[in-house]
Design an enzyme around this catalytic site. Sequence first.
Site, PDB file in Angstrom:
ATOM      1  CB  SER A 184      62.789  33.012  79.736  1.00  0.00           C
ATOM      2  OG  SER A 184      61.936  34.489  79.703  1.00  0.00           O
ATOM      3  N   GLY A 235      63.279  40.126  80.640  1.00  0.00           N
ATOM      4  CA  GLY A 235      63.747  40.017  79.171  1.00  0.00           C
ATOM      5  C   GLY A 235      63.415  38.543  78.471  1.00  0.00           C
ATOM      6  CG  HIS A 267      57.588  38.062  79.157  1.00  0.00           C
ATOM      7  ND1 HIS A 267      58.417  37.175  78.834  1.00  0.00           N
ATOM      8  CD2 HIS A 267      57.965  38.255  80.369  1.00  0.00           C
ATOM      9  CE1 HIS A 267      59.181  36.742  79.789  1.00  0.00           C
ATOM     10  NE2 HIS A 267      58.977  37.387  80.810  1.00  0.00           N
TER      11      HIS A 267
END
Length: 306
Positions: free
Chosen positions: A196, A41, A47
């Site tokens: 991230s 996530g 991504h």
Amino acid sequence: MGAFVVWGADMVTVQRGDEVRGVSRAARAGGARVALVPTMGCLHEGHLELVRAAKGLAGLTVVSIFVNPTQFGPGEDFDRYPRALERDAALLRAEGVDVLFAPPVEEMYPPGFGTFVNVERLAEPLCGARRPGHFRGVATVVAKLFHAVEPDVAVFGEKDYQQLQVIRRMVTDLQMPVTVVGVPTVREADGLALSSRNTYLTGPEREQALGLHRALERAQGLMDAGEERPEALEEAARGVLEAAGLRVDYAEVRHPETLERMDRAAPRALLALAAYAGQTRLIDNRVLVAPGVGEGGGGPAACPNG
Ligand code: PAF
């Protein structure tokens, strides 16, 4: 249960392994190939490139979002790892993803869980040496995700080079019927590899972080000028990282497939870097190529990887 989940119109979000498997099996029964993009996530453009690659390879695209506790060591950032499920779901919907698999921890690690996948050798140097148990956690969760989704193809970023090699080895050794595809690292215009963990960086730390890309460029420049000694390339990379104000974790030249040490960095060699900008540990890598050697044989370029 999977039988109740309909695939086709809008993205569906499921939390259970049997649900995602049901959708996957139904799609395959209808003639579609199934692609999986495993993530933790806090999605970024890197991504989304994986998602686009997956969509080009399959009729059903599944993205998993699971911040996997077993790949974080004590004192690492599991608790503060950025989580943004609603925002991520909107991004995935906009990319035309079919299924978001977002299991809770108890689904992946039910009480009493005690079975792990351990990939030897490839998981030992580099991030493996600095983050004991990290790749055991990665291999275990990826094996479980493969088991849940039963994908034909799975897509990973080459930024996590060692991870990609570890997963390829696991798939080969355990004869998993999955094709593993690596996608090149996505960078900002100034060369910073997307991660991230970049969200942790202050303005000055982000400036320091650019040292990673500069170190990779410097090493390739030396290769272009005929330097083939791994220690000279490592020293030059380390010098650039330190000059940028980063605290070096490692800067190592390794064989691009075996990840073993090399006597000469030619024709190709992996330069793998890990360094701290403040408290944030960043990684980057490049397959260095000697002059006159064509591109394209570097193996998977490909550890934040949680
Ligand atoms: O690369 C990542 O984000 C993670 O290591 C992965 C592959 C999703 C496993 O948790």
